[in-house]
Design an enzyme around this catalytic site. Structure first.
Site, PDB file in Angstrom:
ATOM      1  N   HIS A 468     -55.005 -39.737-136.804  1.00 38.42           N
ATOM      2  CA  HIS A 468     -55.295 -38.594-135.927  1.00 38.42           C
ATOM      3  C   HIS A 468     -56.753 -38.215-136.187  1.00 38.42           C
ATOM      4  CE1 HIS A 468     -54.148 -34.931-133.645  1.00 38.42           C
ATOM      5  NE2 HIS A 468     -55.047 -34.343-134.401  1.00 38.42           N
ATOM      6  N   ASP A 513     -47.542 -44.079-138.641  1.00 38.45           N
ATOM      7  CA  ASP A 513     -48.927 -44.428-138.319  1.00 38.45           C
ATOM      8  C   ASP A 513     -49.145 -44.252-136.819  1.00 38.45           C
ATOM      9  OD1 ASP A 513     -51.504 -45.365-138.310  1.00 38.45           O
ATOM     10  OD2 ASP A 513     -50.939 -47.486-138.454  1.00 38.45           O
ATOM     11  N   GLU A 522     -53.503 -37.451-140.180  1.00 34.75           N
ATOM     12  CA  GLU A 522     -54.891 -37.025-139.946  1.00 34.75           C
ATOM     13  C   GLU A 522     -55.738 -37.485-141.143  1.00 34.75           C
ATOM     14  OE1 GLU A 522     -55.362 -33.000-138.490  1.00 34.75           O
ATOM     15  OE2 GLU A 522     -57.532 -33.230-138.357  1.00 34.75           O
TER      16      GLU A 522
END
Ligand code: G3I
Ligand code: 9MR
Ligand code: ZN
Length: 540
Positions: A468, A513, A522
């Site tokens: 992310h 993932d 993230e």
């Protein structure tokens, strides 16, 4: 690529280190096979299987410490094979440079040019002035520094932690920073880690309110931009959010640390850092800690990361400890002793609990100037924490200090901060076994975990690929920006993607993932920075 049942550090192991692979289930006779010619170089038996609570499965470990010859290998057991890995004299040198280089990719306010950024180049971003929140006519330069994470906010506390980890890495393990990254500033005079860190420090200096000396809590837009927006296309107004004591405390801490580290390279910059730290300290003196102060809270129209922290004693303690170490002045010593008598965590290195940095400053400062009793008690406390961590490693199937309840948002920071503490404890006590345990944490990060993932983009045969991270999503390049540490498993399943896919999983398996999983996948500067610190200790 399917998950493998046999997991290893996908980068490899130094010849003289303990070497263990971990497999799911019962184990048995295993072989270490040399990739080049298929020759079996070692045959062994796995140890008795153990139940691993965090992963919810039984695992077996195979020890191949006896293999010391350099080369590429894989493990074979019951016809199954592990990812390949190296036994090499300096196996983590490239990884270390990659982890440090990630900070260059996080840079805000300048163009990332192709010679340095390769396919991940992009135009300059966030170069406009920021508005002081609530004072629409007051604007300041706000550019520079590192983006916090997968978003483009810049937050004082997280920035201070990340910069401190890099500066401490350099202080504790300078040998790891001899090779150039290289960076646009590489000059062969100062090591690149100090060039990179200065990029953040120059920005942090802009976060000091020139009117009061306090530090603004953060600089962000009102909302997060969409996930595929490149930094240069994020053009909403930037706001300096109100000053907080927590931000001011760690600002003073990191500036005092920087004053010490940069002194031999740039006297003028060191003096600027020290003056900024002293001014922030004055602000803290004028705004004493109070249990009634809830700390920074997002105003109703602000949705970016809050990084709330109602306890600012630990940041004050860091500030006092670091100012004392750098200046030797009695006033800071007195303040530090007073703060040390208060109750708050003194061995944590997080973005909220920062007491550990104060403790490190005191323990590694000039001993002759310290209060012997306090010094001894902080040292004993640190070694007590290290002993507890060591016991946990012995109980854990994957040999880390993480308990099931430690798999929270950013569990890889928990992992790496623990490894940092173990390394500091090794320095304090001279006990090599703490250093060896820290390395077991590195093995987990690089693939020896129940999901067989290397949590560092671009490093390892089965590395995470969909963080992310807005630039990685929006840049049209297939591979993610390399060298980024993913947050890791989070039993809280704090985003919709995790909620949808991970119900009922064991804590260490609560990870996907997927670029939508911001609470697990993230990336942040303060997850990368302890990785740099830790890996520095295993690089020649
Ligand atoms: O510490 C408690 C633990 O005691 C408790 O058992 C557990 C149960 O949920 O929670 C733990 O607290 C968690 C805390 O992180 C630990 O640091 C909170 O639940 C969790 O919500 C909190 O997450 C933080 C998250 O922001 C949401 O506020 C992360 O630490 C923090 O890294 C993350 O930071 C974000 C920024 O807001 C925005 N930029 C990206 C960045 C990374 O995702
Ligand atoms: O992208 C945001 C990420 O950087 C933050 O860590 C996270 C938590 O504050 O929030 C993410 O933004 C999400 C928002 O909170 C909810 N809607 C989806 C957003 C992701 O695109
Ligand atoms: Zn930017």
């Amino acid at each position: 690529m399917a998950t493998r049942g046999i997991t290893v550090n996908q980068i490899g192991y130094p010849p003289d280190a303990r070497k263990t692979f971990i497999c799911t289930g019962e184990g048995g006779t295993f072989e270490i096979v040399r990739e080049a010619d298929g020759r079996i170089v070692y045959r062994g038996e796995t140890e008795l299987p153990v139940y691993d609570e965090a992963s919810g499965i039984t695992v077996s470990r195979g020890d191949f410490t006896a293999c010391t010859e350099e080369g590429g290998y894989f493990v074979r057991l019951h016809g199954e094979t592990s990812a390949s890995f190296a036994i090499a004299n300096n196996p983590y040198a490239e990884l270390h440079t990659g982890l440090l280089k990630s900070f260059y990719y996080f840079r805000c306010g300048m163009e990332l040019e192709e010679p340095y950024a390769g396919p991940w180049k992009h135009a300059a971003c966030h170069t406009a002035e920021g508005i002081v929140y609530g004072e629409p006519d007051r604007k300041h330069g706000s550019s520079g520094g590192w983006h916090d994470a997968g978003d483009y906010g810049k937050y004082t506390g997280p920035g201070a932690k990340a910069a401190a980890d890099l500066l401490l890495a350099y202080e504790f393990a300078p040998q790891a920073f001899q090779r150039p990254v290289p960076l646009p500033e590489t000059d062969g005079l100062a090591p690149d880690v100090l060039h990179e860190c200065r990029y953040e420090l120059e920005w942090l200096l802009k976060m000091q309110d020139e009117r009061t000396g306090g530090a603004f809590h953060k600089l962000t837009t009102k909302q997060f931009p969409a996930l595929d927006v490149m930094p240069e296309d994020d053009r909403a107004e930037l706001y300096f959010m109100p000053v907080s004591a927590a931000a001011t405390g760690c600002f003073a801490g990191v500036m005092a640390l920087a004053a010490r580290v940069y002194r031999p390279f740039d006297e003028a910059f060191a003096s600027r850092c020290l003056a900024a730290a002293e001014r922030a300290w004055e602000w803290l003196e004028g705004h004493p800690a109070s249990p009634e102060n809830p700390g920074f809270k997002n105003p109703a129209d602000i949705a970016t990361g809050e990084y709330g922290d109602p306890v600012d004693l630990d940041e004050r303690y860091w500030a006092a400890g670091e100012l004392f170490r750098t200046t030797g002045e009695a006033v800071y010593h007195e303040a530090f002793r007073k703060l040390a008598a208060e109750t708050f965590p003194k061995y944590e290195l997080g973005w909220a609990d920062m007491g550990g940095y104060g403790t490190i400053a005191y323990l590694f400062g000039e001993k002759a100037k310290a209060d012997g009793t306090l010094h001894a008690s902080l040292e004993a406390g640190l070694l007590g924490v290290a002993e507890r961590l060591a016991r946990r490693c012995a109980e854990d199937g994957y040999l880390t200090s993480l308990r099931p309840e430690d798999y929270i948002w950013g569990s890889n920071m928990v992992l790496l901060n623990r490894a940092m503490l173990l390394l500091i404890a090794a320095k304090v006590s001279g006990e090599a076994r703490y250093q060896a345990l820290a390395l077991e944490h590195v093995h987990y990060l690089l693939g020896r975990n129940v999901l067989d993932y290397s949590y560092v983009t671009g490093f390892g045969h089965r590395a995470v690929r969909h963080p992310h991270h807005r630039p990685s999503v929006g840049d049209g390049v297939e591979e993610p920006v390399p060298g980024l540490v993913s947050g890791g498993p989070n039993r809280g399943l704090n985003d919709d993607c995790m909620q949808e896919h991970l119900q009922g999983k064991a804590p260490a398996a609560c990870f996907i993932d997927d670029e939508l999983s911001y609470a697990g996948n993230e990336v942040t500067i303060y997850w990368n920075s302890p990785a740099v610190f830790v890996v520095s200790h295993f690089v020649k």
